[in-house]
Design a protein around this motif. Structure first.
Motif, PDB file in Angstrom:
ATOM      1  N   MET A   1      15.652  -2.701   0.463  1.00 23.86           N
ATOM      2  CA  MET A   1      14.129  -1.975   1.405  1.00 23.86           C
ATOM      3  C   MET A   1      13.141  -3.106   0.298  1.00 23.86           C
ATOM      4  O   MET A   1      12.929  -3.398  -0.225  1.00 23.86           O
ATOM      5  CB  MET A   1      13.656  -0.777   1.882  1.00 23.86           C
ATOM      6  N   ASN A   2      12.716  -4.250   1.409  1.00 20.87           N
ATOM      7  CA  ASN A   2      12.217  -5.142   0.810  1.00 20.87           C
ATOM      8  C   ASN A   2      10.519  -4.160   0.841  1.00 20.87           C
ATOM      9  O   ASN A   2       9.827  -3.371   0.994  1.00 20.87           O
ATOM     10  CB  ASN A   2      11.842  -6.100   1.541  1.00 20.87           C
ATOM     11  N   ALA A   3       9.703  -4.881  -0.700  1.00 22.70           N
ATOM     12  CA  ALA A   3       8.529  -4.244  -0.977  1.00 22.70           C
ATOM     13  C   ALA A   3       7.736  -4.298   0.759  1.00 22.70           C
ATOM     14  O   ALA A   3       7.860  -5.491   0.766  1.00 22.70           O
ATOM     15  CB  ALA A   3       8.158  -5.187  -1.537  1.00 22.70           C
ATOM     16  N   GLN A   4       5.946  -3.679   0.059  1.00 22.37           N
ATOM     17  CA  GLN A   4       5.602  -4.129   1.748  1.00 22.37           C
ATOM     18  C   GLN A   4       3.707  -4.559   0.828  1.00 22.37           C
ATOM     19  O   GLN A   4       4.181  -4.307  -0.442  1.00 22.37           O
ATOM     20  CB  GLN A   4       5.386  -2.609   2.668  1.00 22.37           C
ATOM     21  N   GLU A   5       3.129  -4.797   1.112  1.00 24.70           N
ATOM     22  CA  GLU A   5       1.691  -5.249   1.003  1.00 24.70           C
ATOM     23  C   GLU A   5       1.724  -4.787   0.769  1.00 24.70           C
ATOM     24  O   GLU A   5       0.988  -3.511   1.825  1.00 24.70           O
ATOM     25  CB  GLU A   5       1.394  -6.372   2.143  1.00 24.70           C
ATOM     26  N   SER A   6       0.645  -4.111  -0.564  1.00 27.17           N
ATOM     27  CA  SER A   6       0.287  -2.578  -0.952  1.00 27.17           C
ATOM     28  C   SER A   6      -1.531  -2.856  -1.003  1.00 27.17           C
ATOM     29  O   SER A   6      -1.960  -3.673  -0.907  1.00 27.17           O
ATOM     30  CB  SER A   6       0.784  -1.908  -1.978  1.00 27.17           C
ATOM     31  N   SER A   7      -2.437  -1.427  -0.333  1.00 24.79           N
ATOM     32  CA  SER A   7      -3.367  -1.753  -0.184  1.00 24.79           C
ATOM     33  C   SER A   7      -4.153  -1.392  -1.406  1.00 24.79           C
ATOM     34  O   SER A   7      -4.895  -0.752  -1.386  1.00 24.79           O
ATOM     35  CB  SER A   7      -4.084  -1.537   1.233  1.00 24.79           C
ATOM     36  N   THR A   8      -3.174  -0.524  -1.659  1.00 25.09           N
ATOM     37  CA  THR A   8      -4.160   0.542  -3.323  1.00 25.09           C
ATOM     38  C   THR A   8      -4.432  -0.239  -4.479  1.00 25.09           C
ATOM     39  O   THR A   8      -3.930  -1.218  -4.643  1.00 25.09           O
ATOM     40  CB  THR A   8      -2.721   1.742  -4.028  1.00 25.09           C
ATOM     41  N   PRO A   9      -5.574   0.395  -4.939  1.00 25.15           N
ATOM     42  CA  PRO A   9      -6.305  -0.459  -6.184  1.00 25.15           C
ATOM     43  C   PRO A   9      -4.980  -1.327  -7.412  1.00 25.15           C
ATOM     44  O   PRO A   9      -5.715  -1.992  -7.971  1.00 25.15           O
ATOM     45  CB  PRO A   9      -7.155   0.224  -5.979  1.00 25.15           C
TER      46      PRO A   9
ATOM     47  N   PRO B   1      -1.151   5.922   1.035  1.00 28.53           N
ATOM     48  CA  PRO B   1      -1.607   6.307   2.042  1.00 28.53           C
ATOM     49  C   PRO B   1      -1.921   6.091   2.843  1.00 28.53           C
ATOM     50  O   PRO B   1      -2.202   6.632   3.902  1.00 28.53           O
ATOM     51  CB  PRO B   1      -3.020   6.339   0.856  1.00 28.53           C
ATOM     52  N   ASP B   2      -1.877   4.179   3.162  1.00 25.57           N
ATOM     53  CA  ASP B   2      -1.634   3.654   4.294  1.00 25.57           C
ATOM     54  C   ASP B   2      -0.585   4.423   5.694  1.00 25.57           C
ATOM     55  O   ASP B   2      -0.630   4.174   7.105  1.00 25.57           O
ATOM     56  CB  ASP B   2      -1.665   1.978   4.068  1.00 25.57           C
TER      57      ASP B   2
ATOM     58  N   SER C   1     -10.960   0.722   4.977  1.00 28.80           N
ATOM     59  CA  SER C   1     -10.054   1.601   6.619  1.00 28.80           C
ATOM     60  C   SER C   1      -8.707   1.546   6.178  1.00 28.80           C
ATOM     61  O   SER C   1      -7.942   1.836   7.454  1.00 28.80           O
ATOM     62  CB  SER C   1     -11.026   0.082   7.560  1.00 28.80           C
ATOM     63  N   ASP C   2      -8.720   1.185   4.617  1.00 27.37           N
ATOM     64  CA  ASP C   2      -6.971   1.311   4.704  1.00 27.37           C
ATOM     65  C   ASP C   2      -6.314   2.298   4.252  1.00 27.37           C
ATOM     66  O   ASP C   2      -4.929   2.485   4.204  1.00 27.37           O
ATOM     67  CB  ASP C   2      -7.049   0.523   3.473  1.00 27.37           C
ATOM     68  N   VAL C   3      -6.558   3.535   4.589  1.00 28.90           N
ATOM     69  CA  VAL C   3      -6.006   4.928   4.721  1.00 28.90           C
ATOM     70  C   VAL C   3      -6.291   5.594   5.547  1.00 28.90           C
ATOM     71  O   VAL C   3      -7.350   5.789   6.187  1.00 28.90           O
ATOM     72  CB  VAL C   3      -7.125   5.650   3.487  1.00 28.90           C
ATOM     73  N   LEU C   4      -5.185   5.950   6.220  1.00 23.53           N
ATOM     74  CA  LEU C   4      -4.653   6.754   7.211  1.00 23.53           C
ATOM     75  C   LEU C   4      -4.783   8.249   6.755  1.00 23.53           C
ATOM     76  O   LEU C   4      -4.007   8.878   5.879  1.00 23.53           O
ATOM     77  CB  LEU C   4      -3.181   7.055   7.667  1.00 23.53           C
ATOM     78  N   TYR C   5      -5.799   9.277   7.221  1.00 21.96           N
ATOM     79  CA  TYR C   5      -5.989  10.357   6.799  1.00 21.96           C
ATOM     80  C   TYR C   5      -5.320  11.288   8.015  1.00 21.96           C
ATOM     81  O   TYR C   5      -5.681  11.316   8.893  1.00 21.96           O
ATOM     82  CB  TYR C   5      -7.791  10.697   6.877  1.00 21.96           C
ATOM     83  N   ASN C   6      -5.385  11.715   7.709  1.00 20.82           N
ATOM     84  CA  ASN C   6      -4.551  12.997   8.935  1.00 20.82           C
ATOM     85  C   ASN C   6      -5.438  14.605   9.895  1.00 20.82           C
ATOM     86  O   ASN C   6      -6.387  15.302   8.813  1.00 20.82           O
ATOM     87  CB  ASN C   6      -2.832  13.550   8.523  1.00 20.82           C
ATOM     88  N   ARG C   7      -5.901  15.120  10.696  1.00 17.19           N
ATOM     89  CA  ARG C   7      -5.841  15.762  11.582  1.00 17.19           C
ATOM     90  C   ARG C   7      -5.511  17.113  10.956  1.00 17.19           C
ATOM     91  O   ARG C   7      -4.302  16.971  10.510  1.00 17.19           O
ATOM     92  CB  ARG C   7      -6.235  15.567  12.906  1.00 17.19           C
ATOM     93  N   PRO C   8      -6.720  18.110  10.894  1.00 15.67           N
ATOM     94  CA  PRO C   8      -5.630  18.643  10.814  1.00 15.67           C
ATOM     95  C   PRO C   8      -4.947  19.645  11.681  1.00 15.67           C
ATOM     96  O   PRO C   8      -5.243  19.556  13.118  1.00 15.67           O
ATOM     97  CB  PRO C   8      -6.884  20.305   9.711  1.00 15.67           C
ATOM     98  N   ALA C   9      -3.744  20.217  11.760  1.00 17.72           N
ATOM     99  CA  ALA C   9      -3.506  21.283  12.792  1.00 17.72           C
ATOM    100  C   ALA C   9      -3.868  22.594  13.435  1.00 17.72           C
ATOM    101  O   ALA C   9      -4.731  23.262  13.075  1.00 17.72           O
ATOM    102  CB  ALA C   9      -1.782  21.327  12.262  1.00 17.72           C
TER     103      ALA C   9
ATOM    104  N   ARG D   1      -0.229   4.340  14.198  1.00 18.67           N
ATOM    105  CA  ARG D   1      -1.071   3.652  13.094  1.00 18.67           C
ATOM    106  C   ARG D   1      -0.302   3.724  11.649  1.00 18.67           C
ATOM    107  O   ARG D   1       0.368   4.507  10.460  1.00 18.67           O
ATOM    108  CB  ARG D   1      -2.027   5.577  12.725  1.00 18.67           C
ATOM    109  N   LYS D   2      -0.904   2.898  10.991  1.00 16.35           N
ATOM    110  CA  LYS D   2      -0.939   2.834   9.594  1.00 16.35           C
ATOM    111  C   LYS D   2      -2.083   1.323   8.412  1.00 16.35           C
ATOM    112  O   LYS D   2      -2.765   0.736   9.044  1.00 16.35           O
ATOM    113  CB  LYS D   2       0.152   1.588   9.104  1.00 16.35           C
ATOM    114  N   GLY D   3      -2.532   2.524   7.986  1.00 13.49           N
ATOM    115  CA  GLY D   3      -4.229   2.418   7.833  1.00 13.49           C
ATOM    116  C   GLY D   3      -4.521   2.234   8.800  1.00 13.49           C
ATOM    117  O   GLY D   3      -5.578   3.166   9.685  1.00 13.49           O
TER     118      GLY D   3
END
Length: 326
Positions: free
Chosen positions: A1-9, A127-128, A207-215, A310-312
Motif C-alpha cells: 500500500m502506498n504512503a499517503q501525505e500525512s498532516s500530523t506534526p 486522525p484525519d 481542520s485536518d482532524v476528523l472528530y467523531n460525533r457521539p453515538a 470525510r477525511k480531515g
C-alpha cells in the motif's frame, strides 16, 4: 500500500500520562501461559490470517468480545466489547477506561525473536480518518525497533505513545527475546486530543482532524422510518481507500433495513453492515468512524439519502433518490 501525505506534526509523540510498567507486566503475565493466536487482518468484512511470521496477539477488546479475533476489525463487524482476558487484568482495564474516546480493538501484540516486518502503511489509522492507534510498551529490548517514516523508535515500558501509522513503517526484533506492546485503536474526540502535548494544539484545533460525533440511541419508530432502498457507487462500503462519490461510475442497489440488532445497510453481495446513529438522521458504520456516513431524508416530497466521505477537511458527498420501505 502506498504512503499517503500525512498532516500530523510528527510521525509519533509521547502522550500523557506515564503508565505503571510493573502493573502492566503483571497483568500480561496472567495470560503468558496461553498459546496466543496469529495476528490477522480485516478487509471489507473478511478476516484473514498472517501465518508467515511469529507475530501473535491476545485480544482484550475485539469485535463482539471474541477472544479469538486478533484483527483490528472494521465496518461490517459487530460492536467492540471486552474479552474474557480483561477480567484478569485490573490495571489494563483501568487504563483502557481512562482513554477518553470510544475504544475499538485493544490487543497485546507479541513480536517474536528474529522477526523483521515488511514496510507498509495503514492509512485508516490516522486522525484525519477519525482514528488513532496508541501503543503501551510492556516488554522490549534494544534490538527491537520501529522505523516510522524514517525515524527509529524504541519505546519503553511505562511510556504511552501515539504513532501516525498512515506513514510508512516497519517493525523488527533482531534480538533473542519477545517484544510485547498493548496496541489500542480509538475514535478521535476532542477529549482524546487533551492527552497530546501542547505543541500539538494547533493541529487538533485545525481542520485536518476528523472528530467523531457521539453515538445516540434510536427509537423503534425512528428505525422503522429510516428503512429504504437506493442506488449508490459500488464501492460505498469499501473503506480501504478514500474514494470518490462523484463522477461516472457503476452504481448498484443498497438498502437500509431494521434487523434484530438494529439498523444495517445491506450490500449487493447480501452482507449486512450494522449502523450506529449520531443524530439528525445521520448514521455511521459500526466499527468505523465518521469518515463514512449516510443521512436519511425520507419524509419530504423527494425522499433521498445523503452519502458522505470525510477525511480531515476534505468532504465528498452525493445525494441519491431513495425509496422508503413499505
Amino acid at each position: 500500500m502506498n504512503a499517503q501525505e500525512s498532516s500530523t506534526p510528527a510521525e509519533a509523540v509521547r502522550l500523557l500520562p506515564t503508565l505503571d510498567a510493573d502493573r502492566l507486566l503483571a497483568d500480561l503475565m496472567t495470560a503468558r501461559d496461553h498459546l496466543w493466536d496469529e495476528q490477522s487482518s480485516y478487509t471489507n468484512g473478511r478476516v484473514s490470517r498472517w501465518a508467515e511470521q511469529d507475530w501473535r496477539c491476545l485480544a482484550v477488546r475485539s469485535p463482539g468480545g471474541d477472544k479469538t479475533r486478533t484483527d483490528p476489525g472494521g465496518p461490517g463487524s459487530v460492536e467492540f466489547a471486552d474479552t474474557e482476558w480483561l477480567d484478569h487484568m485490573p490495571y489494563v482495564r483501568e487504563t483502557l477506561r481512562s482513554i477518553p474516546g470510544p475504544l475499538y480493538a485493544a490487543r497485546f501484540m507479541d513480536l517474536g525473536p528474529g522477526v523483521i516486518g515488511y514496510p507498509h502503511c495503514d492509512p485508516k489509522f490516522a486522525p484525519d480518518w477519525g482514528m488513532a492507534r496508541l501503543h503501551m510498551p510492556v516488554i522490549t529490548q534494544e534490538e527491537a525497533s520501529l522505523d516510522l517514516d524514517g525515524v527509529i523508535h524504541r519505546w519503553q515500558p511505562g511510556e504511552f505513545w501515539f504513532g501516525d501509522f498512515s506513514r510508512r513503517h516497519q517493525i523488527q526484533n533482531v534480538g533473542t527475546e519477545h517484544r510485547v506492546h498493548l496496541v489500542v485503536d480509538v475514535l478521535v474526540t476532542p477529549e482524546l486530543a487533551e492527552l497530546f502535548p501542547a505543541e500539538w494544539a494547533d493541529y487538533f484545533n485545525g481542520s485536518d482532524v476528523l472528530y467523531n460525533r457521539p453515538a445516540v440511541a434510536t427509537t423503534e419508530a425512528e428505525r422503522k422510518a429510516a428503512r429504504c432502498s437506493f442506488e449508490a457507487p459500488e464501492h460505498l462500503l469499501e473503506i480501504e481507500v478514500f474514494g470518490s462519490l462523484v463522477g461516472p461510475q457503476p452504481r448498484v442497489s443498497f438498502s437500509i433495513e431494521d434487523t434484530s440488532r438494529g439498523l444495517a445497510v445491506r450490500s449487493p453481495q447480501d452482507h449486512l453492515f450494522p449502523l450506529e446513529a449520531t443524530g439528525e438522521g445521520r448514521y455511521r458504520l459500526v466499527g468505523w468512524s465518521d469518515e463514512r456516513t449516510l443521512t436519511t431524508k425520507l419524509d419530504g416530497a423527494r425522499p433521498e439519502v445523503e452519502l458522505t466521505y470525510r477525511k480531515g477537511d476534505r468532504v465528498d458527498w452525493l445525494t441519491v433518490p431513495a425509496t422508503p420501505a413499505a
